[in-house]
Enzyme design. Structure first.
Site, PDB file in Angstrom:
ATOM      1  NE  ARG A  47      -3.797  -2.363   2.212  1.00  0.00           N
ATOM      2  CZ  ARG A  47      -3.763  -3.695   2.015  1.00  0.00           C
ATOM      3  NH1 ARG A  47      -2.615  -4.333   1.893  1.00  0.00           N
ATOM      4  NH2 ARG A  47      -4.893  -4.381   1.927  1.00  0.00           N
ATOM      5  CB  SER A  50     -11.466 -10.335  -0.423  1.00  0.00           C
ATOM      6  OG  SER A  50     -10.341  -9.918  -1.147  1.00  0.00           O
ATOM      7  CG  ASP A  56      -2.407 -14.088   4.652  1.00  0.00           C
ATOM      8  OD1 ASP A  56      -3.121 -14.712   3.849  1.00  0.00           O
ATOM      9  OD2 ASP A  56      -2.062 -12.899   4.465  1.00  0.00           O
ATOM     10  NE  ARG A 113      -1.122 -19.926   1.669  1.00  0.00           N
ATOM     11  CZ  ARG A 113      -0.918 -18.627   1.790  1.00  0.00           C
ATOM     12  NH1 ARG A 113      -1.766 -17.881   2.483  1.00  0.00           N
ATOM     13  NH2 ARG A 113       0.128 -18.056   1.231  1.00  0.00           N
ATOM     14  NE  ARG A 166       1.055 -15.458   4.261  1.00  0.00           N
ATOM     15  CZ  ARG A 166       1.825 -14.452   4.633  1.00  0.00           C
ATOM     16  NH1 ARG A 166       2.735 -14.615   5.571  1.00  0.00           N
ATOM     17  NH2 ARG A 166       1.698 -13.263   4.083  1.00  0.00           N
TER      18      ARG A 166
HETATM   19  C1  S3P Z   1      -3.998  -9.136   1.601  1.00  0.00           C
HETATM   20  C2  S3P Z   1      -5.254  -9.627   1.816  1.00  0.00           C
HETATM   21  C3  S3P Z   1      -5.549 -11.062   1.981  1.00  0.00           C
HETATM   22  C4  S3P Z   1      -4.311 -11.855   2.302  1.00  0.00           C
HETATM   23  C5  S3P Z   1      -3.155 -11.489   1.426  1.00  0.00           C
HETATM   24  C6  S3P Z   1      -2.818 -10.011   1.557  1.00  0.00           C
HETATM   25  C7  S3P Z   1      -3.813  -7.686   1.463  1.00  0.00           C
HETATM   26  O1  S3P Z   1      -6.102 -11.560   0.788  1.00  0.00           O
HETATM   27  O2  S3P Z   1      -4.572 -13.229   2.201  1.00  0.00           O
HETATM   28  O3  S3P Z   1      -1.999 -12.242   1.785  1.00  0.00           O
HETATM   29  O4  S3P Z   1      -2.664  -7.214   1.539  1.00  0.00           O
HETATM   30  O5  S3P Z   1      -4.798  -6.984   1.281  1.00  0.00           O
HETATM   31  P1  S3P Z   1      -7.681 -11.445   0.460  1.00  0.00           P
HETATM   32  O6  S3P Z   1      -8.019 -10.029   0.529  1.00  0.00           O
HETATM   33  O7  S3P Z   1      -7.851 -11.993  -0.911  1.00  0.00           O
HETATM   34  O8  S3P Z   1      -8.351 -12.280   1.503  1.00  0.00           O
END
Ligand code: S3P
Length: 426
Positions: A27, A164, A311, A342, A385
């Site tokens: 970000r 998500s 995660d 996973r 992971r």
């Molecule tokens: C993430 C959101 C998650 C996570 C990924 C990183 C992020 O995925 O599993 O490792 O940085 O916004 P989802 O938003 O698809 O659940």
């Protein structure tokens, strides 16, 4: 690379500082590219995934340079320019989903690709809302490569079935370039680093529970301090809980409540974990954690807790092998859409080590406590992971295990082994 892991004869002891958060690093670099001026990012992650985001913003005409090992300076006009090549997201789903939201609203065309694993991951979840906003995206039946024809977008009201953060962030980022208001709602709260950082950078964003709305905004440059990654810290927490006599302190761990499901679960399981101190970095809470070897019991993990530890589920499976009774994971079907499936992967590989673990459609059930035997070759399915979870399992196996493809650890955590070695030598 094949990694041999032997049973740890020694406990984990000592204090370590946890390296930079991968999610916040993505970000920081992407949002700074959208700000007009010079931004400084302190403690940027050198994992391969955030570096994919960095390379992409450079291909879009933004200047970026490391001032020292982890301080990144971004110099942008806030306006991206047409790339001269295909944009490669590598293994990073976050990069592809974030960039699709941004690129859909530009006045040029672009293409996003990724490696074999990323090309199998679902992109329909972002193509669908973006198309409703007026985006023009061609894909291979919902998979990368994504050919994006830049277009003027229009705000929408979108209620997502998935909790998500990647989908949420994609829509909110598209909203930065759209006419009118963009509203996004999710079923459970997913990580909210995007909302926190966009606010910090001056975006016109409003948050109310599970609903977020955003209006077209130009971001302002800033200094962003990134805390340590709780998803990386989770491997040391797990090792300390299950290797007898361990007692460690992890410093600068991100403690954003949308990410601390692992701490709640450790407490539910009876684990000895304490937050010693906490502080705030660029709107994000971080702190120091003490964690010790503990007698654990199984628990149920479901619903709103799932996005708060999505995660960490592979490493939770490893912890659960050392807990008395059943640990049941439900409502985690999206775990099948990560860097690997996973659910299938952790069940198969821990079973090889002698764990009592059973796959279900939306999770798994572990029955403990089991002595893991080892003397096996395990696979990490090109998934960082999985590689790290199996390494931690190896520390309590009676015999050596060899992990194929261990180099995938570099996707999020190049310092992983160095920190483990330090904790095991104290
Ligand atoms: C993430 C959101 C998650 C996570 C990924 C990183 C992020 O995925 O599993 O490792 O940085 O916004 P989802 O938003 O698809 O659940």
């Amino acid at each position: 690379m094949i990694k041999l892991v032997s049973k740890s004869e020694k406990p984990l002891k000592g204090t370590v500082t946890i390296p930079s958060d991968k999610s916040i690093s993505h970000r920081a670099v992407i949002f700074s590219a959208l700000a007009d001026g010079i931004s400084t990012i302190n403690n940027f992650s050198k994992g391969a995934d955030p570096l994919s985001s960095l390379e992409i913003i450079k291909s879009l005409g933004v200047q970026a340079e490391f001032k020292d090992e982890t301080t990144l300076v971004i110099n942008s006009t806030g306006k991206l320019t047409k790339p001269s090549k295909i944009l490669d997201c590598g293994n990073s789903g976050t990069t592809m989903r974030f960039m699709s939201g941004i690129l859909a609203g530009q006045d040029f065309n672009s293409t996003l690709t990724g490696d074999e694993s990323l090309s199998k991951r679902p992109m329909k979840r972002v193509i669908e809302p973006l198309t409703l906003m007026g985006a023009k995206i061609n894909s291979k039946e919902g998979h990368a490569p994504l050919d994006i024809t830049g277009n003027q977008l229009l705000g929408i009201e979108y209620s997502s079935k998935l909790a998500s953060a990647q989908v949420k962030s994609c829509v909110l980022l598209a909203g930065l370039f759209a006419n009118g208001m963009t509203r996004f709602e999710e079923p459970y709260l997913s990580r909210n680093h995007t909302e926190i950082m966009l606010k910090h950078l001056g975006a016109d964003i409003q948050i109310s529970g599970l609903k977020t709305s955003i209006k077209r905004s130009l971001l302002k440059p800033s200094t962003i301090d990134i805390c340590g990654d709780i998803s990386s810290a989770a491997f040391f927490m797990a090792a300390a809980l299950i290797v007898p006599n361990s007692d460690i302190i992890l410093k600068n761990v991100g403690l954003n409540p949308t990410r601390t499901g692992i701490i709640d679960v450790i407490k539910l399981m009876g684990g000895n974990i304490e937050i010693l101190d906490s502080y705030v970095h660029s709107g994000e809470i971080a702190g120091d954690i003490r964690i010790r070897y503990s007698n654990l019991k199984g628990c149920v993990i479901e619903k709103a807790l799932i996005p708060r530890l999505i995660d960490e589920l592979p490493i939770i499976a490893v912890i659960a092998t050392q807990a008395e009774g059943e640990t049941i994971i439900k409502n985690a079907e999206d775990l099948r859409n990560k860097e690997s499936d996973r659910i299938k992967a952790i069940v198969q590989e821990l079973s090889k080590l002698g764990a009592n673990i059973e796959e279900t459609p939306d999770g798994f059930i572990v029955s403990g406590k089991t002595t893991l035997k080892g003397e096996s070759e395990v696979e990490c399915y090109h998934d960082h992971r999985l590689a790290m979870s199996l390494y931690v399992a190896g520390l309590i196996c009676q015999n050596k295990i060899s992990i194929n493809g261990f180099e995938w650890v570099n996707i999020s955590f190049p310092e992983f082994e160095k920190i483990f070695t330090k904790l095991l030598q104290n």
